[in-house]
Write a protein that holds these residues in place. Structure first.
Motif, PDB file in Angstrom:
ATOM      1  N   ALA A   1      -0.174   5.501   1.443  1.00 55.97           N
ATOM      2  CA  ALA A   1       0.183   5.625   2.784  1.00 55.97           C
ATOM      3  C   ALA A   1      -0.866   5.703   3.773  1.00 55.97           C
ATOM      4  CB  ALA A   1       1.264   6.420   2.941  1.00 55.97           C
ATOM      5  N   GLY A   2      -1.717   6.683   3.367  1.00 62.49           N
ATOM      6  CA  GLY A   2      -3.040   6.960   4.362  1.00 62.49           C
ATOM      7  C   GLY A   2      -3.682   5.545   4.754  1.00 62.49           C
TER       8      GLY A   2
ATOM      9  N   PRO B   1       4.850  15.082   1.410  1.00 65.11           N
ATOM     10  CA  PRO B   1       4.331  16.435   1.020  1.00 65.11           C
ATOM     11  C   PRO B   1       2.841  16.160   0.515  1.00 65.11           C
ATOM     12  CG  PRO B   1       6.553  16.497   0.305  1.00 65.11           C
ATOM     13  CD  PRO B   1       6.268  14.953   0.757  1.00 65.11           C
ATOM     14  N   SER B   2       2.519  15.041  -0.143  1.00 67.77           N
ATOM     15  CA  SER B   2       1.319  14.776  -0.652  1.00 67.77           C
ATOM     16  C   SER B   2       0.274  14.296   0.229  1.00 67.77           C
ATOM     17  CB  SER B   2       1.443  14.020  -2.000  1.00 67.77           C
ATOM     18  OG  SER B   2       1.782  12.721  -1.669  1.00 67.77           O
ATOM     19  N   LEU B   3       0.911  14.078   1.290  1.00 70.38           N
ATOM     20  CA  LEU B   3      -0.169  13.341   2.316  1.00 70.38           C
ATOM     21  C   LEU B   3      -0.838  14.430   3.181  1.00 70.38           C
ATOM     22  CD1 LEU B   3       1.989  10.383   3.112  1.00 70.38           C
ATOM     23  CD2 LEU B   3       0.050  10.367   1.776  1.00 70.38           C
ATOM     24  N   PRO B   4      -1.951  14.175   3.736  1.00 66.03           N
ATOM     25  CA  PRO B   4      -2.609  14.956   4.818  1.00 66.03           C
ATOM     26  C   PRO B   4      -1.551  15.132   5.786  1.00 66.03           C
ATOM     27  CG  PRO B   4      -4.192  13.489   4.303  1.00 66.03           C
ATOM     28  CD  PRO B   4      -2.709  12.925   3.527  1.00 66.03           C
ATOM     29  N   ARG B   5      -1.615  16.384   6.668  1.00 75.67           N
ATOM     30  CA  ARG B   5      -0.579  16.521   7.596  1.00 75.67           C
ATOM     31  C   ARG B   5      -0.540  15.540   8.812  1.00 75.67           C
ATOM     32  NH1 ARG B   5      -0.561  22.614   9.898  1.00 75.67           N
ATOM     33  NH2 ARG B   5       0.019  22.713   7.650  1.00 75.67           N
ATOM     34  N   HIS B   6      -1.851  15.126   9.147  1.00 74.73           N
ATOM     35  CA  HIS B   6      -1.736  14.027  10.234  1.00 74.73           C
ATOM     36  C   HIS B   6      -1.073  12.736  10.006  1.00 74.73           C
ATOM     37  CE1 HIS B   6      -5.420  12.682   8.143  1.00 74.73           C
ATOM     38  NE2 HIS B   6      -5.429  11.379   8.770  1.00 74.73           N
ATOM     39  N   VAL B   7      -1.321  12.395   8.702  1.00 71.89           N
ATOM     40  CA  VAL B   7      -0.787  11.129   8.141  1.00 71.89           C
ATOM     41  C   VAL B   7       0.876  11.485   8.070  1.00 71.89           C
ATOM     42  CG1 VAL B   7      -0.392   9.608   6.149  1.00 71.89           C
ATOM     43  CG2 VAL B   7      -2.761  10.442   6.907  1.00 71.89           C
TER      44      VAL B   7
ATOM     45  N   ALA C   1       2.649  13.580   9.709  1.00 74.12           N
ATOM     46  CA  ALA C   1       3.439  13.325  11.023  1.00 74.12           C
ATOM     47  C   ALA C   1       3.338  12.266  11.756  1.00 74.12           C
ATOM     48  CB  ALA C   1       2.350  14.314  11.747  1.00 74.12           C
ATOM     49  N   ALA C   2       2.191  11.089  11.579  1.00 73.76           N
ATOM     50  CA  ALA C   2       2.321   9.826  12.269  1.00 73.76           C
ATOM     51  C   ALA C   2       3.376   8.980  11.381  1.00 73.76           C
ATOM     52  CB  ALA C   2       0.909   9.141  11.847  1.00 73.76           C
ATOM     53  N   LEU C   3       3.752   9.174  10.265  1.00 74.03           N
ATOM     54  CA  LEU C   3       4.752   8.405   9.517  1.00 74.03           C
ATOM     55  C   LEU C   3       6.031   9.030   9.887  1.00 74.03           C
ATOM     56  CD1 LEU C   3       3.480   8.376   5.793  1.00 74.03           C
ATOM     57  CD2 LEU C   3       3.362   6.601   7.474  1.00 74.03           C
ATOM     58  N   ARG C   4       6.087  10.118  10.336  1.00 75.90           N
ATOM     59  CA  ARG C   4       7.537  10.656  10.876  1.00 75.90           C
ATOM     60  C   ARG C   4       7.619  10.013  12.219  1.00 75.90           C
ATOM     61  NH1 ARG C   4       5.836  15.616   8.204  1.00 75.90           N
ATOM     62  NH2 ARG C   4       7.085  15.992   6.612  1.00 75.90           N
ATOM     63  N   ALA C   5       6.797   9.865  12.987  1.00 74.89           N
ATOM     64  CA  ALA C   5       6.895   9.442  14.199  1.00 74.89           C
ATOM     65  C   ALA C   5       7.327   7.913  14.220  1.00 74.89           C
ATOM     66  CB  ALA C   5       5.532   9.642  15.142  1.00 74.89           C
ATOM     67  N   LEU C   6       6.471   7.279  13.498  1.00 76.09           N
ATOM     68  CA  LEU C   6       6.957   5.753  13.152  1.00 76.09           C
ATOM     69  C   LEU C   6       8.452   5.639  12.857  1.00 76.09           C
ATOM     70  CD1 LEU C   6       3.688   4.351  11.449  1.00 76.09           C
ATOM     71  CD2 LEU C   6       4.141   3.976  14.076  1.00 76.09           C
ATOM     72  N   ASP C   7       8.735   6.457  12.043  1.00 77.13           N
ATOM     73  CA  ASP C   7      10.131   6.516  11.652  1.00 77.13           C
ATOM     74  C   ASP C   7      11.185   6.543  12.880  1.00 77.13           C
ATOM     75  OD1 ASP C   7      12.546   6.947  10.475  1.00 77.13           O
ATOM     76  OD2 ASP C   7      12.005   8.606   9.077  1.00 77.13           O
TER      77      ASP C   7
ATOM     78  N   LEU D   1       0.810  -1.122  -0.039  1.00 78.79           N
ATOM     79  CA  LEU D   1       0.067   0.082  -0.110  1.00 78.79           C
ATOM     80  C   LEU D   1       0.913   1.161   0.085  1.00 78.79           C
ATOM     81  CD1 LEU D   1      -2.906  -0.941   2.500  1.00 78.79           C
ATOM     82  CD2 LEU D   1      -3.069  -0.389   0.073  1.00 78.79           C
ATOM     83  N   VAL D   2       1.825   1.379   0.837  1.00 80.44           N
ATOM     84  CA  VAL D   2       2.780   2.439   0.905  1.00 80.44           C
ATOM     85  C   VAL D   2       3.445   2.612  -0.541  1.00 80.44           C
ATOM     86  CG1 VAL D   2       4.698   3.520   1.949  1.00 80.44           C
ATOM     87  CG2 VAL D   2       3.260   2.091   3.105  1.00 80.44           C
ATOM     88  N   ARG D   3       3.987   1.513  -1.177  1.00 81.48           N
ATOM     89  CA  ARG D   3       4.757   1.536  -2.266  1.00 81.48           C
ATOM     90  C   ARG D   3       3.485   2.037  -3.354  1.00 81.48           C
ATOM     91  NH1 ARG D   3       6.859  -3.691  -0.990  1.00 81.48           N
ATOM     92  NH2 ARG D   3       9.028  -3.252   0.050  1.00 81.48           N
ATOM     93  N   ALA D   4       2.517   1.873  -3.435  1.00 88.79           N
ATOM     94  CA  ALA D   4       1.492   2.317  -4.114  1.00 88.79           C
ATOM     95  C   ALA D   4       1.080   3.473  -4.008  1.00 88.79           C
ATOM     96  CB  ALA D   4       0.320   1.254  -4.377  1.00 88.79           C
ATOM     97  N   GLY D   5       1.505   4.360  -3.237  1.00 86.29           N
ATOM     98  CA  GLY D   5       1.264   5.788  -2.751  1.00 86.29           C
ATOM     99  C   GLY D   5      -0.164   5.911  -2.135  1.00 86.29           C
TER     100      GLY D   5
END
Length: 407
Positions: free
Chosen positions: A103-104, A146-152, A154-160, A97-101
């Motif tokens: 991520a949300g 940059p193409s994702l909603p801000r909350h998504v 932010a959540a991905l950065r936190a998981l990183d 899903l992430v690779r297919a764009g």
């Protein structure tokens, strides 16, 4: 009586006996800690009934825990069941899903994956866990933030960030000190950019752990203080206070060690949320017991250290003998071995100590630190004993493994 029920019964009796109290003395000491009017029916017969399996009243349990310097959920802890994780096919679907764009859509699954990886920390091979965490880091960073909603985003950065700190932990366990430090700094940078104070607190907590196990006591205290500040009134505050206590114990200051342990206990007692006991970035009561055990051993409170160590091993071993917390169990066995050594039984101490060093899942720098402390006691008390010599040699081999681990 079930195994999980029996844990607190064994503990209650052991704590009382270690202090040299009979049932009357134990009741008297407990009565001083109970709020006025809540001690009705408290007598020697009631205490005996508790030690024979009757669960103490709910209003008495916090005072019992305070009497023995622990937290209520620690004293009355139950052995945890084995963990389960996502299937390989579910994980592949999340990555695709992430690779297919998308991520949300993958966010919930990614969160579960990262949580499970953090929960794999106590038992999984460090090299294997580090490799999979690095793979998922690549997956996360492939998302077009940059193409994702801000909350998504932010959540991905936190998981990183959490994966980065997890990788730091397992690299450190393998003795890759330089790599672990670099990853910890990277995790702290992610936390700073996102304003995640919990992540910041854990990053500093790890710094305190690294410094303590390397003998850099001033740095350990500074990092623990930074973690306490960032994680005030949260579980990580308790963990950082415990690391500060362990550092003060090694600096020969029992009063400051006890102050830190008291602060750690009070914060943890005030928190009621359930936690995953295996998660690297959660604080279950066993973590506090571990810190307490280490302080008692270093400060020479041998009987109490042994009680905590044996409790940790019981809680960390499943009914089929599988070790759920091999990292804690290994260092708990060092505490048990120390107790036998101080009681004049070097052969038993050496046998238990060698078993601790043979654990497959180890944190090399941490285990090397406590092994060297036991080896020094062997050298002082029984310099010519064959078992003592065998353990000292094994501790030296462990230290060489740490030194040879490279960056």
């Amino acid at each position: 009586m079930s195994a999980s029920t029996g844990l607190w019964i064994v503990r209650l009796r052991a704590e009382r006996c270690a202090r040299g109290w009979d049932e009357r003395a134990a009741v008297a000491e407990l009565g001083r800690l109970l709020p006025k009017g809540t001690g009705r029916g408290l007598n020697e017969d009631a205490w005996r009934a508790w030690e024979n399996g009757r669960r103490p009243p709910a209003g008495v349990r916090p005072a019992l825990a305070r009497l023995f310097g622990t937290v209520t959920t620690g004293l009355f802890a139950r052995a945890a069941p084995p963990r389960t994780g996502l299937s390989p096919s579910e994980r592949r679907r999340v990555a695709s899903l992430v690779r297919a764009g998308r991520a949300g859509e993958a966010l919930e699954g990614l969160t579960v994956v990262v949580d499970h990886l953090c929960g794999d920390y106590p038992t999984r091979s460090p090299a294997e866990l580090s490799g999979e965490a690095r793979w998922w880091t690549v997956v996360l960073r492939a998302a077009d933030l940059p193409s994702l909603p801000r909350h998504v985003s932010a959540a991905l950065r936190a998981l990183d960030g959490w994966l980065t700190l997890l990788r730091s932990s397992v690299e450190y366990d393998q003795g890759h000190v330089r790599r672990a430090r670099e990853l910890r700094r990277a995790g702290l940078e992610i936390a700073a950019r996102s304003g995640d104070r919990r992540m910041t607190a854990w990053g500093h907590e790890m710094g305190a752990w690294f410094a303590l196990t390397q003998g850099r006591h001033d740095d350990a205290l500074a990092e623990a203080s930074a973690a306490q500040k960032a994680g005030s009134s949260t579980p990580v505050f308790s963990q950082a206070s415990g690391l500060a206590a362990r550092t003060w114990a090694r600096l020969g200051d029992p009063e400051r060690a006890d102050e830190c342990l008291k602060a750690a206990r009070e914060v943890l007692e005030s928190l009621s949320e359930a936690v995953d006991p295996d998660h690297q970035f959660s604080v279950d009561p066993g973590r506090f017991e571990f810190q307490l055990m280490d302080c008692e051993r270093v400060l020479g409170r041998t009987a109490l250290a042994r009680i905590h160590a044996e409790q940790l091993i019981r809680l960390g071993t499943l009914a089929d003998g599988t070790e759920r917390t091999p990292l804690r169990n290994a260092e708990a066995r060092i505490a048990v071995a120390t107790a036998y050594l101080r009681d004049g039984e070097p052969e038993v101490a050496a046998e238990i100590g060698l078993r601790a060093l043979a654990s497959e899942r180890r944190s090399l720098p941490s285990l090397a630190m406590v092994a060297e402390e036991l080896a020094r006691e062997f050298r002082t008390r029984y310099p010519g004993d064959p078992g003592a010599r065998e353990f000292r040699e094994a501790a030296q081999v462990l230290r060489r493994q740490v030194d040879a681990a490279g960056p």
